[in-house]
Design a protein around this motif. Sequence first.
Motif, PDB file in Angstrom:
ATOM      1  N   HIS A  84       0.820  -1.213   0.000  1.00 37.01           N
ATOM      2  CA  HIS A  84       0.000   0.000   0.000  1.00 37.01           C
ATOM      3  C   HIS A  84       0.853   1.263   0.000  1.00 37.01           C
ATOM      4  CE1 HIS A  84       0.747   0.129   4.392  1.00 37.01           C
ATOM      5  NE2 HIS A  84       0.471  -1.170   4.352  1.00 37.01           N
ATOM      6  N   LEU A  85       0.242   2.328  -0.501  1.00 34.59           N
ATOM      7  CA  LEU A  85       0.817   3.672  -0.530  1.00 34.59           C
ATOM      8  C   LEU A  85      -0.172   4.628   0.101  1.00 34.59           C
ATOM      9  CD1 LEU A  85       2.795   5.922  -1.719  1.00 34.59           C
ATOM     10  CD2 LEU A  85       1.218   5.967  -3.670  1.00 34.59           C
ATOM     11  N   HIS A  86       0.333   5.478   0.996  1.00 34.04           N
ATOM     12  CA  HIS A  86      -0.484   6.534   1.583  1.00 34.04           C
ATOM     13  C   HIS A  86       0.309   7.833   1.522  1.00 34.04           C
ATOM     14  CE1 HIS A  86      -3.620   3.930   3.353  1.00 34.04           C
ATOM     15  NE2 HIS A  86      -2.631   3.071   3.541  1.00 34.04           N
ATOM     16  N   CYS A  87      -0.205   8.811   0.794  1.00 30.06           N
ATOM     17  CA  CYS A  87       0.407  10.139   0.766  1.00 30.06           C
ATOM     18  C   CYS A  87      -0.688  11.161   0.489  1.00 30.06           C
ATOM     19  CB  CYS A  87       1.537  10.215  -0.259  1.00 30.06           C
ATOM     20  SG  CYS A  87       1.013  10.116  -1.973  1.00 30.06           S
ATOM     21  N   ARG A  88      -0.317  12.422   0.448  1.00 23.46           N
ATOM     22  CA  ARG A  88      -1.300  13.487   0.301  1.00 23.46           C
ATOM     23  C   ARG A  88      -2.049  13.401  -1.025  1.00 23.46           C
ATOM     24  NH1 ARG A  88      -1.160  18.433  -2.038  1.00 23.46           N
ATOM     25  NH2 ARG A  88       1.023  18.116  -2.582  1.00 23.46           N
ATOM     26  N   ARG A  89      -1.366  12.987  -2.080  1.00 23.41           N
ATOM     27  CA  ARG A  89      -1.966  13.016  -3.411  1.00 23.41           C
ATOM     28  C   ARG A  89      -2.754  11.761  -3.761  1.00 23.41           C
ATOM     29  NH1 ARG A  89       2.618  13.783  -7.416  1.00 23.41           N
ATOM     30  NH2 ARG A  89       0.895  14.087  -8.890  1.00 23.41           N
ATOM     31  N   ALA A  90      -2.431  10.636  -3.100  1.00 23.35           N
ATOM     32  CA  ALA A  90      -3.082   9.387  -3.517  1.00 23.35           C
ATOM     33  C   ALA A  90      -2.932   8.316  -2.454  1.00 23.35           C
ATOM     34  CB  ALA A  90      -2.471   8.896  -4.834  1.00 23.35           C
ATOM     35  N   THR A  91      -3.842   7.376  -2.493  1.00 23.59           N
ATOM     36  CA  THR A  91      -3.696   6.120  -1.753  1.00 23.59           C
ATOM     37  C   THR A  91      -3.854   4.975  -2.756  1.00 23.59           C
ATOM     38  OG1 THR A  91      -6.054   5.953  -1.212  1.00 23.59           O
ATOM     39  CG2 THR A  91      -4.630   7.103   0.364  1.00 23.59           C
ATOM     40  N   ALA A  92      -3.140   3.899  -2.510  1.00 26.16           N
ATOM     41  CA  ALA A  92      -3.238   2.724  -3.371  1.00 26.16           C
ATOM     42  C   ALA A  92      -3.074   1.482  -2.522  1.00 26.16           C
ATOM     43  CB  ALA A  92      -2.186   2.768  -4.474  1.00 26.16           C
ATOM     44  N   HIS A  93      -3.834   0.454  -2.837  1.00 23.31           N
ATOM     45  CA  HIS A  93      -3.766  -0.834  -2.141  1.00 23.31           C
ATOM     46  C   HIS A  93      -3.715  -1.948  -3.176  1.00 23.31           C
ATOM     47  CE1 HIS A  93      -4.821   0.763   1.881  1.00 23.31           C
ATOM     48  NE2 HIS A  93      -5.531   1.635   1.189  1.00 23.31           N
ATOM     49  N   LEU A  94      -2.744  -2.828  -3.026  1.00 26.48           N
ATOM     50  CA  LEU A  94      -2.681  -4.079  -3.780  1.00 26.48           C
ATOM     51  C   LEU A  94      -2.829  -5.207  -2.768  1.00 26.48           C
ATOM     52  CD1 LEU A  94       0.190  -3.375  -6.315  1.00 26.48           C
ATOM     53  CD2 LEU A  94      -2.066  -4.240  -6.933  1.00 26.48           C
ATOM     54  N   LEU A 136      -6.898  -4.377  -6.723  1.00 30.36           N
ATOM     55  CA  LEU A 136      -6.280  -3.055  -6.721  1.00 30.36           C
ATOM     56  C   LEU A 136      -7.327  -2.009  -6.412  1.00 30.36           C
ATOM     57  CD1 LEU A 136      -3.989  -0.980  -7.462  1.00 30.36           C
ATOM     58  CD2 LEU A 136      -4.844  -1.110  -9.826  1.00 30.36           C
ATOM     59  N   GLN A 137      -7.008  -1.128  -5.460  1.00 29.63           N
ATOM     60  CA  GLN A 137      -7.836   0.042  -5.188  1.00 29.63           C
ATOM     61  C   GLN A 137      -6.954   1.286  -5.198  1.00 29.63           C
ATOM     62  OE1 GLN A 137      -8.264  -2.686  -2.729  1.00 29.63           O
ATOM     63  NE2 GLN A 137      -9.823  -3.444  -4.127  1.00 29.63           N
ATOM     64  N   VAL A 138      -7.325   2.269  -6.000  1.00 28.85           N
ATOM     65  CA  VAL A 138      -6.600   3.534  -6.105  1.00 28.85           C
ATOM     66  C   VAL A 138      -7.591   4.676  -5.939  1.00 28.85           C
ATOM     67  CG1 VAL A 138      -5.316   5.073  -7.648  1.00 28.85           C
ATOM     68  CG2 VAL A 138      -4.801   2.625  -7.618  1.00 28.85           C
ATOM     69  N   GLU A 139      -7.236   5.645  -5.097  1.00 27.11           N
ATOM     70  CA  GLU A 139      -7.991   6.887  -4.981  1.00 27.11           C
ATOM     71  C   GLU A 139      -6.999   8.042  -4.995  1.00 27.11           C
ATOM     72  OE1 GLU A 139     -10.487   6.966  -1.566  1.00 27.11           O
ATOM     73  OE2 GLU A 139     -11.693   5.232  -2.173  1.00 27.11           O
ATOM     74  N   THR A 140      -7.305   9.078  -5.772  1.00 29.52           N
ATOM     75  CA  THR A 140      -6.421  10.231  -5.871  1.00 29.52           C
ATOM     76  C   THR A 140      -7.200  11.519  -5.638  1.00 29.52           C
ATOM     77  OG1 THR A 140      -6.736  10.664  -8.236  1.00 29.52           O
ATOM     78  CG2 THR A 140      -5.129   8.959  -7.640  1.00 29.52           C
ATOM     79  N   ARG A 141      -6.475  12.569  -5.277  1.00 29.55           N
ATOM     80  CA  ARG A 141      -7.119  13.868  -5.059  1.00 29.55           C
ATOM     81  C   ARG A 141      -7.684  14.435  -6.352  1.00 29.55           C
ATOM     82  NH1 ARG A 141      -3.834  18.006  -1.415  1.00 29.55           N
ATOM     83  NH2 ARG A 141      -5.896  18.956  -1.500  1.00 29.55           N
ATOM     84  N   SER A 142      -7.126  14.042  -7.485  1.00 32.40           N
ATOM     85  CA  SER A 142      -7.594  14.558  -8.779  1.00 32.40           C
ATOM     86  C   SER A 142      -8.861  13.867  -9.264  1.00 32.40           C
ATOM     87  CB  SER A 142      -6.493  14.392  -9.827  1.00 32.40           C
ATOM     88  OG  SER A 142      -6.271  13.016 -10.101  1.00 32.40           O
ATOM     89  N   GLY A 143      -9.242  12.763  -8.628  1.00 31.46           N
ATOM     90  CA  GLY A 143     -10.446  12.047  -9.030  1.00 31.46           C
ATOM     91  C   GLY A 143     -10.195  10.770  -9.792  1.00 31.46           C
ATOM     92  N   LEU A 144      -8.942  10.473 -10.120  1.00 25.83           N
ATOM     93  CA  LEU A 144      -8.629   9.194 -10.755  1.00 25.83           C
ATOM     94  C   LEU A 144      -8.865   8.079  -9.735  1.00 25.83           C
ATOM     95  CD1 LEU A 144      -5.431   8.440 -12.870  1.00 25.83           C
ATOM     96  CD2 LEU A 144      -6.347   6.781 -11.260  1.00 25.83           C
ATOM     97  N   GLU A 145      -9.653   7.085 -10.128  1.00 26.38           N
ATOM     98  CA  GLU A 145      -9.975   5.986  -9.223  1.00 26.38           C
ATOM     99  C   GLU A 145      -9.958   4.655  -9.980  1.00 26.38           C
ATOM    100  OE1 GLU A 145     -13.632   6.629  -7.190  1.00 26.38           O
ATOM    101  OE2 GLU A 145     -12.985   8.505  -6.253  1.00 26.38           O
TER     102      GLU A 145
END
Length: 342
Positions: free
Chosen positions: A118-128, A137-146
């Motif tokens: 997993h990744l956790h930061c201000r711009r995005a989170t991601a889980h494998l 895979l789950q991805v969420e970003t501040r820009s709306g890419l999911e």
Amino acid sequence: MTQPPPMHSLLDANGRPALGVFEQTPDRVDWRDADYCSPLGRRHGRLRRRLAYKQFEYFGIVAPDLFAGCALADLGWVGAAFMYVYVPSTGAMESISIRRPLGRGLHLTHQPVTGHSHLHCRRATAHLRYSAAGRALQVETRSGLEIDASFAEGPDHCQPMSLCTQTARNGWVYARKIAGTRVYGQVTGAGVTRDLGEIGAFAHHDYSAGFMRRETFWNWACFSAQVGERRLGLNVSCGVNETSFSENCLWLDGARIAVGPTHFDFRRDDLTAAWTVRSACGTLDLQFVPCGRHTERLNAGLIASDFRQDFGFFSGRLQPPGHDAIEITQVPGFCEDQFARW
């Protein structure tokens, strides 16, 4: 058929890896278990081993009018990630690239069967997330890419490619890859929202880790598609994972078929030019026409990277041993050109 016993760790009690192509995935691949030495036999300490160990995980999605993906990478001194959505019909692309000094906020699992990266930061989170039932895979970003995507594994699905090869005199790399498997879920980005089941999307997944060469180079090609009644997947490379054993393979209705050494012919000075991908054994004779790409470039002296992943379409001929020839046209997939100093 009798199944081989479970492979609990890639490394034995002395820190040496099993080498070869495996029918099962090891439960554990961990740098802390390794007996890693210099080329002249001097055993490296914990910090040196930690910084020399590289790991990356990639989840790619393809459909006739959608390319999407997410990569998480631990490069020792730096953690990196990227995620993107590209729509060929409009040319629209949305992408995010992230670098984290010393990998802050990034965790990559040493359990390729049941782990969670997993990744956790201000711009995005991601889980494998990995389990015996499949990959997610789950991805969420501040820009709306999911991205919210998953595919199943098991005896009724694709047989993963799992191998470990020696690198240079003192290193090794483990890789587990799969292609040609249906993926389900939803992707939002680049101005679209797509239901992956409705558009007939396929997935590719790559888990690679080990003590790679100080300067590493590779070309790689992958595709997944339904062609008539046949479900196809391809994974071939040049430059890595080919010391005595090879990762090159073709999936035909989920069954893995070995492919021989493969040559990539392309132009670095013309990003629009077609690639050719041919195997010495005659199984592959393909042309790849790119339509878009994701690039990463870093030059920080001790570490450097020049990465190009082209999105596009394969056409040509497959001749799997023992099977009729298969003609393919406009099958979506990827080609890569990568150089790294790490």
